[in-house]
Design a protein around this motif. Structure first.
Motif, PDB file in Angstrom:
ATOM      1  N   SER A 134       8.685  18.083  -5.679  1.00 18.81           N
ATOM      2  CA  SER A 134       9.376  19.325  -6.019  1.00 18.81           C
ATOM      3  C   SER A 134      10.318  19.700  -4.898  1.00 18.81           C
ATOM      4  CB  SER A 134       8.376  20.462  -6.260  1.00 18.81           C
ATOM      5  OG  SER A 134       7.581  20.200  -7.400  1.00 18.81           O
ATOM      6  N   LEU A 135      11.574  19.933  -5.239  1.00 16.92           N
ATOM      7  CA  LEU A 135      12.598  20.375  -4.298  1.00 16.92           C
ATOM      8  C   LEU A 135      12.717  21.888  -4.417  1.00 16.92           C
ATOM      9  CD1 LEU A 135      14.993  19.980  -2.361  1.00 16.92           C
ATOM     10  CD2 LEU A 135      16.406  19.435  -4.364  1.00 16.92           C
ATOM     11  N   LEU A 136      12.339  22.596  -3.350  1.00 17.18           N
ATOM     12  CA  LEU A 136      12.346  24.053  -3.376  1.00 17.18           C
ATOM     13  C   LEU A 136      13.709  24.570  -2.924  1.00 17.18           C
ATOM     14  CD1 LEU A 136       8.866  24.734  -1.751  1.00 17.18           C
ATOM     15  CD2 LEU A 136       9.422  24.215  -4.130  1.00 17.18           C
ATOM     16  N   GLU A 137      14.339  25.354  -3.775  1.00 12.04           N
ATOM     17  CA  GLU A 137      15.641  25.912  -3.471  1.00 12.04           C
ATOM     18  C   GLU A 137      15.557  27.424  -3.485  1.00 12.04           C
ATOM     19  OE1 GLU A 137      17.415  23.916  -6.834  1.00 12.04           O
ATOM     20  OE2 GLU A 137      18.549  22.618  -5.477  1.00 12.04           O
ATOM     21  N   SER A 138      16.619  28.094  -3.096  1.00 13.89           N
ATOM     22  CA  SER A 138      16.636  29.545  -3.063  1.00 13.89           C
ATOM     23  C   SER A 138      16.525  30.107  -4.480  1.00 13.89           C
ATOM     24  CB  SER A 138      17.943  30.037  -2.421  1.00 13.89           C
ATOM     25  OG  SER A 138      17.991  31.450  -2.411  1.00 13.89           O
ATOM     26  N   GLY A 139      15.358  30.687  -4.785  1.00 12.36           N
ATOM     27  CA  GLY A 139      15.140  31.289  -6.092  1.00 12.36           C
ATOM     28  C   GLY A 139      14.990  30.302  -7.228  1.00 12.36           C
ATOM     29  N   ALA A 140      14.850  29.009  -6.932  1.00 10.46           N
ATOM     30  CA  ALA A 140      14.737  27.995  -7.993  1.00 10.46           C
ATOM     31  C   ALA A 140      13.917  26.819  -7.479  1.00 10.46           C
ATOM     32  CB  ALA A 140      16.108  27.539  -8.454  1.00 10.46           C
ATOM     33  N   GLU A 141      13.575  25.922  -8.394  1.00 10.66           N
ATOM     34  CA  GLU A 141      12.802  24.731  -8.042  1.00 10.66           C
ATOM     35  C   GLU A 141      13.174  23.590  -8.964  1.00 10.66           C
ATOM     36  OE1 GLU A 141       8.107  23.377  -8.196  1.00 10.66           O
ATOM     37  OE2 GLU A 141       8.611  25.371  -7.400  1.00 10.66           O
ATOM     38  N   TYR A 142      13.310  22.398  -8.376  1.00 13.92           N
ATOM     39  CA  TYR A 142      13.526  21.185  -9.171  1.00 13.92           C
ATOM     40  C   TYR A 142      12.301  20.294  -8.999  1.00 13.92           C
ATOM     41  CZ  TYR A 142      15.157  16.715 -10.847  1.00 13.92           C
ATOM     42  OH  TYR A 142      15.265  15.537 -11.538  1.00 13.92           O
ATOM     43  N   SER A 143      11.721  19.835 -10.096  1.00 13.66           N
ATOM     44  CA  SER A 143      10.527  18.995 -10.040  1.00 13.66           C
ATOM     45  C   SER A 143      10.770  17.660 -10.719  1.00 13.66           C
ATOM     46  CB  SER A 143       9.331  19.695 -10.708  1.00 13.66           C
ATOM     47  OG  SER A 143       8.945  20.833  -9.980  1.00 13.66           O
ATOM     48  N   LEU A 144      10.225  16.622 -10.104  1.00  9.71           N
ATOM     49  CA  LEU A 144      10.279  15.270 -10.648  1.00  9.71           C
ATOM     50  C   LEU A 144       8.847  14.789 -10.772  1.00  9.71           C
ATOM     51  CD1 LEU A 144      12.158  12.932 -11.446  1.00  9.71           C
ATOM     52  CD2 LEU A 144      12.129  12.209  -9.062  1.00  9.71           C
ATOM     53  N   ILE A 145       8.403  14.499 -11.997  1.00 10.46           N
ATOM     54  CA  ILE A 145       6.999  14.176 -12.267  1.00 10.46           C
ATOM     55  C   ILE A 145       6.879  12.806 -12.926  1.00 10.46           C
ATOM     56  CG2 ILE A 145       4.894  14.905 -13.447  1.00 10.46           C
ATOM     57  CD1 ILE A 145       7.203  17.591 -13.428  1.00 10.46           C
ATOM     58  N   HIS A 146       5.999  11.977 -12.380  1.00 10.60           N
ATOM     59  CA  HIS A 146       5.654  10.691 -12.993  1.00 10.60           C
ATOM     60  C   HIS A 146       4.197  10.775 -13.419  1.00 10.60           C
ATOM     61  CE1 HIS A 146       4.484   6.201 -12.316  1.00 10.60           C
ATOM     62  NE2 HIS A 146       4.689   6.454 -13.597  1.00 10.60           N
ATOM     63  N   ASP A 147       3.948  10.697 -14.718  1.00 14.16           N
ATOM     64  CA  ASP A 147       2.592  10.776 -15.267  1.00 14.16           C
ATOM     65  C   ASP A 147       2.418   9.651 -16.276  1.00 14.16           C
ATOM     66  OD1 ASP A 147       0.075  11.473 -16.049  1.00 14.16           O
ATOM     67  OD2 ASP A 147       0.659  13.281 -17.152  1.00 14.16           O
TER      68      ASP A 147
ATOM     69  N   TYR B  38       0.806  -1.215   0.000  1.00 10.37           N
ATOM     70  CA  TYR B  38       0.000   0.000   0.000  1.00 10.37           C
ATOM     71  C   TYR B  38       0.838   1.263   0.000  1.00 10.37           C
ATOM     72  CZ  TYR B  38      -3.610  -3.326   1.201  1.00 10.37           C
ATOM     73  OH  TYR B  38      -4.465  -4.392   1.193  1.00 10.37           O
ATOM     74  N   VAL B  39       2.114   1.139  -0.316  1.00  4.45           N
ATOM     75  CA  VAL B  39       2.977   2.316  -0.340  1.00  4.45           C
ATOM     76  C   VAL B  39       2.525   3.270  -1.437  1.00  4.45           C
ATOM     77  CG1 VAL B  39       5.318   3.149  -0.737  1.00  4.45           C
ATOM     78  CG2 VAL B  39       4.958   1.028   0.530  1.00  4.45           C
ATOM     79  N   VAL B  40       2.321   4.532  -1.101  1.00  6.32           N
ATOM     80  CA  VAL B  40       2.064   5.548  -2.108  1.00  6.32           C
ATOM     81  C   VAL B  40       3.422   6.061  -2.575  1.00  6.32           C
ATOM     82  CG1 VAL B  40       1.054   7.804  -2.561  1.00  6.32           C
ATOM     83  CG2 VAL B  40      -0.099   6.214  -1.029  1.00  6.32           C
ATOM     84  N   PRO B  41       3.841   5.739  -3.807  1.00  9.42           N
ATOM     85  CA  PRO B  41       5.190   6.103  -4.263  1.00  9.42           C
ATOM     86  C   PRO B  41       5.276   7.573  -4.618  1.00  9.42           C
ATOM     87  CG  PRO B  41       4.004   4.990  -6.012  1.00  9.42           C
ATOM     88  CD  PRO B  41       3.077   5.006  -4.820  1.00  9.42           C
ATOM     89  N   VAL B  42       5.323   8.433  -3.604  1.00 15.19           N
ATOM     90  CA  VAL B  42       5.311   9.867  -3.824  1.00 15.19           C
ATOM     91  C   VAL B  42       6.537  10.299  -4.612  1.00 15.19           C
ATOM     92  CG1 VAL B  42       5.357  12.102  -2.668  1.00 15.19           C
ATOM     93  CG2 VAL B  42       3.925  10.272  -1.770  1.00 15.19           C
ATOM     94  N   ALA B  43       7.713   9.756  -4.268  1.00 17.85           N
ATOM     95  CA  ALA B  43       8.907  10.066  -5.036  1.00 17.85           C
ATOM     96  C   ALA B  43       9.209   8.842  -5.885  1.00 17.85           C
ATOM     97  CB  ALA B  43      10.063  10.351  -4.094  1.00 17.85           C
TER      98      ALA B  43
END
Length: 410
Positions: A141-154, A28-33
């Motif tokens: 989404s990894l929130l950084e100073s003035g930037a953002e890194y996103s990893l999306i599974h669709d 039942y793990v929700v694979p968020v990452a």
């Protein structure tokens, strides 16, 4: 605080029940990452998560683990604050240089490649936004100073996007097996910790707590053995859904937590479909992942080497990969393998050692015994002994346990 049962004694039958619950929980793990390297040491600053001791019905450790097992959360969104304190030495900016090199030429030559980008989570404090809608749609989404890194599974597509460099990574879900899943939520950590439950472990209910505004029980996991660097693991379990909301691993040496992961905000409402939509921005450099599934898992990686905190996947005496073997039992398990390289670490004064040899040597402690000589590299959780005869011993154990294992080896 409601009085909750605290079973400090876990018998053989109870241990089997715990294992059954653990196996069911994995379904039942929700694979968020969803992809990237396993960043197994990230977490949340405790003061941001906990507030109040709610009055909840009594529950046993076995019932609480079964509650985790029966949890079937398919939709969620929230914020996770992360902090890791492994006690690694300050390398004077070397980490930044290596990361820059990975972005320019390493990995797939893209700063959006999750394999290199998400290794940043292995140290320091970070903020993550997570969302999930079933097994086929997740976003981190990894929130950084003035930037953002996103990893999306669709569905079949996996996208990585680095806003700072306007770089895009594209792969498919088939390219990324569970071995490359990023451990980024309390649920991920809890699943790994529950793999370590056996007769060397004490499992109790340690009262109640509020996490992200939700009532939760606290499950406490403690090694019964001495010599391990793991002091205790605390898991806050949502009283209604059974989803782990917070995970804390403290070292036996005391002090701040090594790993402390939890939600500061969470909702179980269905996220908007647009959350998982992604189209490469205009002008972005898109790098396609050309790896096959077999390569994605890594070549020659010892089976189970990164599984769990204590006993883990392999059993004592198991051999896998290139001579990988597990010595000892439970939380005192030590992984050992032969590198085939004699002479140990390069010496600064020896042939070919140079500055690198001196630098590496300065980070470790020189030890000796019946096995000969070697160097121990230490963190607050995992320690490793590299012997001069080319063998390596690694475990969540103290330095003396590694030396003892090396002395006893044939």
């Amino acid at each position: 605080m409601a009085p909750n049962e605290s079973d400090d004694t876990t018998g053989a039958a109870e241990v089997e029940d715990l294992r059954d619950g653990r196996r069911k929980a994995a379904r039942y793990v929700v694979p968020v990452a969803v992809v990237g390297v396993a960043a197994a040491t990230i977490g949340l600053v405790p003061a941001l998560a906990a507030s109040g001791d709610p009055d909840l019905p009594k529950i046993t450790a076995e019932q609480l683990i079964q509650k985790i097992a029966k949890s079937d959360v398919q939709q969620l969104s929230g914020t996770v604050r992360v902090n890791t304190d492994l006690g690694l030495p300050n390398l004077g900016g070397l980490e930044s240089s290596l990361a820059s090199g990975m972005a320019k030429g390493g990995g797939h030559g893209s700063s959006a490649d999750p394999t290199s980008k998400l290794t940043e989570l292995a140290a320091g404090t970070h903020t993550l936004r997570v969302a999930a809608d079933g097994p086929d749609r997740q976003k981190l989404s990894l929130l950084e100073s003035g930037a953002e890194y996103s990893l999306i599974h669709d569905g079949k597509n996996v996208w990585g996007y680095d806003s700072q460099s306007n770089a895009v990574y594209h792969g498919t879900a088939a390219d990324h097996g569970q071995d490359r899943k990023v451990s980024a939520t309390p649920k991920d950590f809890a699943d790994q910790a529950l793999k370590s439950v056996d007769d060397t472990t004490s499992v109790t209910v340690d009262g109640t707590v509020q996490v992200a505004g939700r009532d939760a029980y606290k499950l406490l996991i403690k090694p019964r053995q001495s010599g391990t660097t793991v002091g205790a693991i605390s898991i806050a379990v949502d009283a209604k859904t059974g989803l782990p909301l917070k995970f804390t691993l403290t070292p036996s040496s005391g002090g701040a937590a090594v790993v402390d992961a939890g939600f500061t905000q969470v909702s179980f409402a269905k996220p908007s479909a647009s959350t998982f939509n992604f189209t490469p921005p205009k002008g972005a450099k898109v790098t396609e992942d050309d790896k096959t599934p077999s390569k994605a898992a890594g070549k020659g990686s010892p089976r189970g080497f990164d599984k769990g905190f204590g006993k883990g996947a392999p059993k004592p005496g198991d051999k896998a990969g290139r001579g990988f073997e597990v010595l000892g039992k439970g939380w005192n398990s030590i992984a050992t393998f032969d590198t085939g390289s004699k002479g140990g670490l390069p010496s600064a004064s020896g042939s070919g050692g140079g500055d690198l040899g001196g630098f590496l040597g300065s980070l470790g402690d020189q030890v000796s015994g019946k096995f000969g000589k070697g160097t121990v590299f230490s963190t607050r959780l995992v320690n490793a002994l590299f012997t001069d005869n080319g063998k390596v011993y690694v475990g969540a154990v103290d330095k003396s346990a590694l030396v003892k294992a090396a002395n006893a080896a044939k």
